[in-house]
Structure formats: C-alpha cells, structure tokens
Design a protein around this motif. Structure first.
Motif, PDB file in Angstrom:
ATOM      1  N   TYR A 159       1.031 -17.586  27.300  1.00  0.00           N
ATOM      2  CA  TYR A 159       0.905 -18.668  26.315  1.00  0.00           C
ATOM      3  C   TYR A 159      -0.259 -18.411  25.362  1.00  0.00           C
ATOM      4  O   TYR A 159      -0.183 -18.703  24.171  1.00  0.00           O
ATOM      5  N   ILE A 160      -1.358 -17.836  25.882  1.00  0.00           N
ATOM      6  CA  ILE A 160      -2.551 -17.632  25.059  1.00  0.00           C
ATOM      7  C   ILE A 160      -2.436 -16.360  24.223  1.00  0.00           C
ATOM      8  O   ILE A 160      -2.706 -16.362  23.016  1.00  0.00           O
ATOM      9  N   GLU A 161      -2.039 -15.259  24.845  1.00  0.00           N
ATOM     10  CA  GLU A 161      -2.059 -13.949  24.198  1.00  0.00           C
ATOM     11  C   GLU A 161      -0.726 -13.539  23.568  1.00  0.00           C
ATOM     12  O   GLU A 161      -0.673 -12.528  22.876  1.00  0.00           O
ATOM     13  N   GLY A 162       0.319 -14.294  23.842  1.00  0.00           N
ATOM     14  CA  GLY A 162       1.621 -13.911  23.301  1.00  0.00           C
ATOM     15  C   GLY A 162       1.676 -13.990  21.783  1.00  0.00           C
ATOM     16  O   GLY A 162       1.059 -14.863  21.162  1.00  0.00           O
ATOM     17  N   LYS A 163       2.424 -13.063  21.181  1.00  0.00           N
ATOM     18  CA  LYS A 163       2.561 -13.012  19.725  1.00  0.00           C
ATOM     19  C   LYS A 163       4.016 -13.245  19.345  1.00  0.00           C
ATOM     20  O   LYS A 163       4.936 -12.883  20.095  1.00  0.00           O
ATOM     21  N   PRO A 164       4.250 -13.831  18.179  1.00  0.00           N
ATOM     22  CA  PRO A 164       5.648 -14.086  17.773  1.00  0.00           C
ATOM     23  C   PRO A 164       6.439 -12.814  17.523  1.00  0.00           C
ATOM     24  O   PRO A 164       7.655 -12.801  17.679  1.00  0.00           O
ATOM     25  N   GLU A 165       5.764 -11.734  17.137  1.00  0.00           N
ATOM     26  CA  GLU A 165       6.443 -10.476  16.850  1.00  0.00           C
ATOM     27  C   GLU A 165       6.135  -9.459  17.945  1.00  0.00           C
ATOM     28  O   GLU A 165       4.973  -9.264  18.317  1.00  0.00           O
ATOM     29  N   LYS A 166       7.162  -8.803  18.454  1.00  0.00           N
ATOM     30  CA  LYS A 166       6.971  -7.812  19.493  1.00  0.00           C
ATOM     31  C   LYS A 166       6.292  -6.565  18.931  1.00  0.00           C
ATOM     32  O   LYS A 166       6.408  -6.265  17.745  1.00  0.00           O
ATOM     33  N   ASN A 167       5.596  -5.857  19.822  1.00  0.00           N
ATOM     34  CA  ASN A 167       4.851  -4.679  19.379  1.00  0.00           C
ATOM     35  C   ASN A 167       5.761  -3.590  18.823  1.00  0.00           C
ATOM     36  O   ASN A 167       5.400  -2.891  17.865  1.00  0.00           O
ATOM     37  N   LEU A 168       6.949  -3.436  19.398  1.00  0.00           N
ATOM     38  CA  LEU A 168       7.869  -2.415  18.908  1.00  0.00           C
ATOM     39  C   LEU A 168       8.347  -2.740  17.494  1.00  0.00           C
ATOM     40  O   LEU A 168       8.415  -1.868  16.618  1.00  0.00           O
ATOM     41  N   ASP A 169       8.655  -4.015  17.263  1.00  0.00           N
ATOM     42  CA  ASP A 169       9.077  -4.426  15.923  1.00  0.00           C
ATOM     43  C   ASP A 169       7.925  -4.313  14.930  1.00  0.00           C
ATOM     44  O   ASP A 169       8.121  -3.897  13.783  1.00  0.00           O
ATOM     45  N   LEU A 170       6.728  -4.676  15.371  1.00  0.00           N
ATOM     46  CA  LEU A 170       5.560  -4.566  14.503  1.00  0.00           C
ATOM     47  C   LEU A 170       5.277  -3.109  14.146  1.00  0.00           C
ATOM     48  O   LEU A 170       4.971  -2.782  12.983  1.00  0.00           O
ATOM     49  N   SER A 171       5.394  -2.203  15.131  1.00  0.00           N
ATOM     50  CA  SER A 171       5.174  -0.782  14.870  1.00  0.00           C
ATOM     51  C   SER A 171       6.198  -0.243  13.876  1.00  0.00           C
ATOM     52  O   SER A 171       5.851   0.525  12.961  1.00  0.00           O
ATOM     53  N   SER A 172       7.452  -0.624  14.040  1.00  0.00           N
ATOM     54  CA  SER A 172       8.487  -0.166  13.114  1.00  0.00           C
ATOM     55  C   SER A 172       8.240  -0.676  11.697  1.00  0.00           C
ATOM     56  O   SER A 172       8.389   0.073  10.715  1.00  0.00           O
ATOM     57  N   ARG A 173       7.839  -1.920  11.573  1.00  0.00           N
ATOM     58  CA  ARG A 173       7.579  -2.484  10.241  1.00  0.00           C
ATOM     59  C   ARG A 173       6.387  -1.811   9.578  1.00  0.00           C
ATOM     60  O   ARG A 173       6.426  -1.461   8.391  1.00  0.00           O
ATOM     61  N   LEU A 174       5.312  -1.607  10.336  1.00  0.00           N
ATOM     62  CA  LEU A 174       4.137  -0.952   9.773  1.00  0.00           C
ATOM     63  C   LEU A 174       4.434   0.501   9.404  1.00  0.00           C
ATOM     64  O   LEU A 174       3.902   1.024   8.417  1.00  0.00           O
ATOM     65  N   TRP A 175       5.276   1.142  10.218  1.00  0.00           N
ATOM     66  CA  TRP A 175       5.654   2.523   9.928  1.00  0.00           C
ATOM     67  C   TRP A 175       6.384   2.614   8.597  1.00  0.00           C
ATOM     68  O   TRP A 175       6.104   3.487   7.770  1.00  0.00           O
ATOM     69  N   LYS A 176       7.311   1.704   8.365  1.00  0.00           N
ATOM     70  CA  LYS A 176       8.069   1.717   7.111  1.00  0.00           C
ATOM     71  C   LYS A 176       7.170   1.384   5.919  1.00  0.00           C
ATOM     72  O   LYS A 176       7.292   1.995   4.845  1.00  0.00           O
ATOM     73  N   GLU A 177       6.257   0.430   6.102  1.00  0.00           N
ATOM     74  CA  GLU A 177       5.346   0.085   5.011  1.00  0.00           C
ATOM     75  C   GLU A 177       4.425   1.257   4.670  1.00  0.00           C
ATOM     76  O   GLU A 177       4.145   1.522   3.490  1.00  0.00           O
ATOM     77  N   LEU A 178       3.950   1.972   5.705  1.00  0.00           N
ATOM     78  CA  LEU A 178       3.095   3.125   5.464  1.00  0.00           C
ATOM     79  C   LEU A 178       3.850   4.237   4.755  1.00  0.00           C
ATOM     80  O   LEU A 178       3.331   4.875   3.826  1.00  0.00           O
ATOM     81  N   HIS A 179       5.071   4.480   5.186  1.00  0.00           N
ATOM     82  CA  HIS A 179       5.901   5.508   4.559  1.00  0.00           C
ATOM     83  C   HIS A 179       6.164   5.171   3.086  1.00  0.00           C
ATOM     84  O   HIS A 179       6.030   6.031   2.194  1.00  0.00           O
ATOM     85  N   ARG A 180       6.531   3.941   2.819  1.00  0.00           N
ATOM     86  CA  ARG A 180       6.829   3.535   1.452  1.00  0.00           C
ATOM     87  C   ARG A 180       5.580   3.560   0.574  1.00  0.00           C
ATOM     88  O   ARG A 180       5.610   4.023  -0.566  1.00  0.00           O
ATOM     89  N   GLY A 181       4.474   3.088   1.126  1.00  0.00           N
ATOM     90  CA  GLY A 181       3.230   3.093   0.364  1.00  0.00           C
ATOM     91  C   GLY A 181       2.723   4.497   0.083  1.00  0.00           C
ATOM     92  O   GLY A 181       2.199   4.784  -1.005  1.00  0.00           O
ATOM     93  N   PHE A 182       2.874   5.392   1.066  1.00  0.00           N
ATOM     94  CA  PHE A 182       2.437   6.779   0.879  1.00  0.00           C
ATOM     95  C   PHE A 182       3.261   7.460  -0.214  1.00  0.00           C
ATOM     96  O   PHE A 182       2.726   8.185  -1.062  1.00  0.00           O
ATOM     97  N   ALA A 183       4.580   7.231  -0.214  1.00  0.00           N
ATOM     98  CA  ALA A 183       5.453   7.851  -1.214  1.00  0.00           C
ATOM     99  C   ALA A 183       5.181   7.291  -2.603  1.00  0.00           C
ATOM    100  O   ALA A 183       5.177   8.038  -3.602  1.00  0.00           O
ATOM    101  N   ASN A 184       4.941   5.989  -2.707  1.00  0.00           N
ATOM    102  CA  ASN A 184       4.687   5.385  -4.017  1.00  0.00           C
ATOM    103  C   ASN A 184       3.329   5.782  -4.586  1.00  0.00           C
ATOM    104  O   ASN A 184       3.176   5.990  -5.794  1.00  0.00           O
ATOM    105  N   LYS A 185       2.334   5.908  -3.694  1.00  0.00           N
ATOM    106  CA  LYS A 185       0.988   6.203  -4.180  1.00  0.00           C
ATOM    107  C   LYS A 185       0.896   7.607  -4.755  1.00  0.00           C
ATOM    108  O   LYS A 185       0.295   7.839  -5.810  1.00  0.00           O
ATOM    109  N   TYR A 186       1.475   8.562  -4.048  1.00  0.00           N
ATOM    110  CA  TYR A 186       1.370   9.955  -4.477  1.00  0.00           C
ATOM    111  C   TYR A 186       2.611  10.431  -5.231  1.00  0.00           C
ATOM    112  O   TYR A 186       2.700  11.608  -5.585  1.00  0.00           O
ATOM    113  N   ASN A 187       3.568   9.521  -5.430  1.00  0.00           N
ATOM    114  CA  ASN A 187       4.758   9.808  -6.231  1.00  0.00           C
ATOM    115  C   ASN A 187       5.474  11.072  -5.748  1.00  0.00           C
ATOM    116  O   ASN A 187       5.773  11.997  -6.508  1.00  0.00           O
ATOM    117  N   ILE A 188       5.655  11.113  -4.438  1.00  0.00           N
ATOM    118  CA  ILE A 188       6.346  12.252  -3.842  1.00  0.00           C
ATOM    119  C   ILE A 188       7.482  11.734  -2.966  1.00  0.00           C
ATOM    120  O   ILE A 188       7.494  10.576  -2.547  1.00  0.00           O
TER     121      ILE A 188
END
Length: 340
Positions: A54-83
């Motif tokens: 009840y205290i430490e639980g999060k609404p988003e699971k760690n696996l889903d959070l990792s996948s979302r952050l991975w996609k955001e990092l990939h998209r941000g890396f490609a947009n920043k360096y235009n590659i």
C-alpha cells in the motif's frame, strides 16, 4: 519390574512409561508452540506485505516504465542528433553505457576494501556493495566464513555479556545507593529497559551522524543503522561508505576505516548483543515470578487418570479448607445453642 513413584500424582508406574509420557507430553507442547509461532510469523509477514504494498506500490509496473523510458530515450536520441538508428544498435549502445556507469561505481579491491568486506561478512551484515567475482574468491569466502563466523559470534556474545553485566551493576548500584532499597526487585527487567534505551540512543546517534556527515536525512540514517545493527544489511544505504570509498590504501585510510566503520559498528553490535542477553534474563525472571504467583494464587486439584488419587494440596489450599471447616463448625454450634 523397575518402578518409581510419581510425586505429583501419588501413583506408581514403570520407569520407561514415565519417561515415554514425559517425552510425548513435551513433543505435543513443542508441536503446538511451533505451529502457533509459525502461524503468527506468516500472518505478520502477510500483514507487513500488504502494508508495504500500500505504501510503496506504484500505479505503473517497472517493466512498463522501463519500456516507456526506453522508447522515449530512443526517440529523443534520434531527434537530437538527427540520425536514424535501429533498435538493436541502440540497445547495444545503452548496454555499453550502463556497463560503463556500473563499473565506475564499484570499488577496486585492495587491503582497505578487503578489510571492509571481511568486517561486513564476519558480522553477518553483508551489504553486498563489495563481493567476490571470481570462482576462487567465492570458494575461499565459504572457507573463510566457516572459520571466522564462530570466532565473530563468540566475540560478540562475550561483548554482549559484558554490556549486560555493566548495565546490571549500574542498575543495582542506583537501586541500593541512590534509591536506598535494601532488596531491589526486578533488576533484570529494569536492566533490559535501560539497555533498550541505550540501543535507541545508539540508533539516534547513528542517524544524526549520517545527517551531518553524509548529508542524509535523519530517517535515512536511522534506517541505515537499523539495517546494519540488525544484520539485515540491505545495501541501499551503507553508513560512512561515501567517506571511505575514495580513500587510497594507506595508513590514514586504515585509521579512517577503524574509526568511522569498524569501532562504531562493533560497539553498536555489542549493545545489540547485550540487549538480547538482557531480554533472555528478563524473560527468565518473569517466568520464575509467574510460576511463584501461579502456585500462590491458583488452587487446582490434579488427578491421576490411572488410579484417581488426588494431588497433595498446596499450603494455601489447606488453609482455605481448614478455614471453611472451622466456619462450618462454628455455624453448627450457634445453630445448636439457638435450638436449645
């Protein structure tokens, strides 16, 4: 046939039957106690699990959070360096970056860090921030602990007995000299209370030290030292590690290790051992007093199932029966005199 007299029931039984009955009775009590305590442990663990969920639980699971952050990092890396970079190449790049960061946070082995490893191992704290990685080192850790753990446990046991004896003597002196009590009562229980207060002050001192030395919050320092002194050793917070992590293997580093980690931890663990010794003695004192009070105020008659003989009455029960008989005789005399 060899036989003995069982004084508590006043009957005669063979010796082997008496032993068998006592063993069976002890086993039944031990099984009941074990079941009760294991059930209590599991219920307490379940309630604790629900509480922390009840205290430490999060609404988003760690696996889903990792996948979302991975996609955001990939998209941000490609947009920043235009590659344009495919998924597998980007995954290898991130893994290399993670390995570089992870290796940089691990300490190098030396005499200094080796002694830190042996101290946390022999005291069974086991933070996990320094661990052997080779097969030979892991095998030698087993051999080293088989020899060193009994030495460490005996040393801590002796230090704990010393602490408990010192506290006991202090409480006794205060009771006799300061409070002028000729026959102090419940000294062991009072010693346990004093040792508990000393343990609490030790934890508070550790929390304050971490607050001012390593800029932690008081709760983080209190949590870290509790995990240390209870030998749980989660490893997420290691007291004084930020101070000694960057020191070279030198004489100054060795003195820093002794004064900042070894001696405070050993002293605090001695207080913990003393607290456990005081607790055992206090429980033994309470058990003895409970038995005395039970025999004094609890008047029960036991019968032997084999022969039906009643147990010899304890003095208090004899006095009660004598009082009732005298009262009955006095009542009969008064009734006779009134009829005359």
């Amino acid at each position: 046939m060899l036989s003995v007299r069982i004084s508590s029931y006043g009957c005669t039984r063979p010796f082997y039957e008496q032993v068998a009955l006592q063993v069976a009775k002890h086993m039944r009590e031990l099984v009941k106690k074990s079941l009760w305590r294991v059930t209590l442990l599991y219920v307490y663990a379940f309630l604790g699990g629900c509480l922390f969920y009840y205290i430490e639980g999060k609404p988003e699971k760690n696996l889903d959070l990792s996948s979302r952050l991975w996609k955001e990092l990939h998209r941000g890396f490609a947009n920043k360096y235009n590659i344009s970079i495919n998924e597998s190449d980007f995954q290898r790049f991130v893994q290399k970056a993670f390995d570089a960061v992870h290796v940089g946070t691990r300490p190098d082995w030396g005499i200094f860090t080796g002694m830190t490893f042996t101290i946390t191992t022999l005291t069974t704290i086991g933070y996990g921030h320094i661990t052997p990685e080779t097969s030979l080192g892991q095998f030698l850790t087993i051999i080293y602990c088989l020899v060193g753990l009994p030495i460490s446990l005996l040393a801590l046991k002796t230090l704990g007995e010393l602490v408990s004896r010192i506290v006991y003597r202090i409480v006794l002196v205060v009771e006799k000299k300061v409070l002028s009590r000729e026959r102090p009562k419940r000294i062991k229980l009072k010693s346990f209370i004093v040792t508990s207060v000393l343990m609490f002050l030790t934890l508070c001192a550790g929390g304050l030290t971490q607050k001012y030395v390593e800029d932690w919050t008081f709760i983080e320092g209190l949590y870290a030292w509790f995990a240390t002194l209870s030998t749980i050793g989660y490893g997420d917070y290691v007291p004084m590690w930020n101070l000694i992590k960057g020191k070279e293997d030198s004489l100054n580093g060795l003195w820093l290790l002794l004064y900042s980690l070894t001696l405070p931890s050993l002293a605090a663990l001695s207080v913990v051992s003393g607290l456990l010794n005081s607790l055992v003695e206090a429980l033994e004192e309470f058990r003895i007093q409970y038995k005395v009070c039970y025999k004094k105020f609890k008047y029960k008659k036991k019968t032997c199932k084999g022969c039906g003989d009643k147990e010899a009455m304890i003095p208090g029960q004899v006095l009660m029966r004598t009082y009732r008989e005298a009262w009955s005789k006095e009542g009969n005399k008064r009734a006779r005199s009134a009829s005359v």
